[in-house]
Design an enzyme around this catalytic site. Sequence first.
Site, short mmCIF file in Angstrom:
data_model
loop_
_atom_site.label_atom_id
_atom_site.label_comp_id
_atom_site.label_asym_id
_atom_site.label_seq_id
_atom_site.Cartn_x
_atom_site.Cartn_y
_atom_site.Cartn_z
CE LYS A 154 11.58 -2.07 -42.51
NZ LYS A 154 12.99 -2.48 -42.32
NE ARG A 204 19.14 -7.14 -43.14
CZ ARG A 204 18.28 -6.21 -43.57
NH1 ARG A 204 17.66 -6.38 -44.72
NH2 ARG A 204 18.03 -5.13 -42.86
CE1 TYR A 236 27.96 -7.47 -41.07
CE2 TYR A 236 26.37 -5.89 -40.22
CZ TYR A 236 26.77 -7.20 -40.45
OH TYR A 236 25.94 -8.23 -40.06
#
Length: 238
Positions: A154, A204, A236
């Site tokens: 990426k 995800r 999270y």
Amino acid sequence: MKLRNEIDGFLASKNFSQNTKSNYFYDLQGFHHFFENKMISDVSLELFRATLDGSKPSVQKRKISSINQYLYYQYQNGFLDRFYRLAPTNTPSKTTPKKVDLQIREFPEFYAPIQSLGQFIALLILEFGFTFAEIQNLKWENFNWAFRILTVEKKGIKRILPIREKFAIRVKGITNADELFSKSRQFLYLELKKYTPNTSKELREQYILRQRKSGKSIYETAENLGLSTIVTLERYYK
């Protein structure tokens, strides 16, 4: 971007005592050893900073100072595209994300024999945290079933992701995966929607929660996801 070894040039540019040069050389050698197989980014710098947590405060301060001077030298001389800076240890986040109550959910139906494209897409997101764009960039040849690793790239940065046996036994027999990877994002979205009411965002999130439960730090999870910052993950980990 790979970190170039410019330690000798940096030390030569400084009017340090021999003792200080020796300390800086030792610190910078360790810094380069950490980045031997890593690209430099804000996330990888935070991963390195976490390795200093067990050191004495005075040692941490010295190493952070020497590394930041070294990074600035590299930036000034055009070896880095910007000034990467190692944050001080135990620096609190500037933002206070809202707490979220997200529970890990089980998806036993995902691991039944593959019956649809949507099921395969759901597994790719749940197992690796991929976005639709990342699925489009996958190549079947990059799934190494012998060593159970997947190589993805990426923005020029390669990541090596582990393949779980639970995933491998369900999908390694697929022969036309590259055909799926060539489809549009809209196609992937519709196929996932046909298979499960769970959105790609929800799957995800489940990947992130599983990473946290397995003991991965926020920086390791960001690196696995190919993120340049930890901002979107903070909620999270609170």
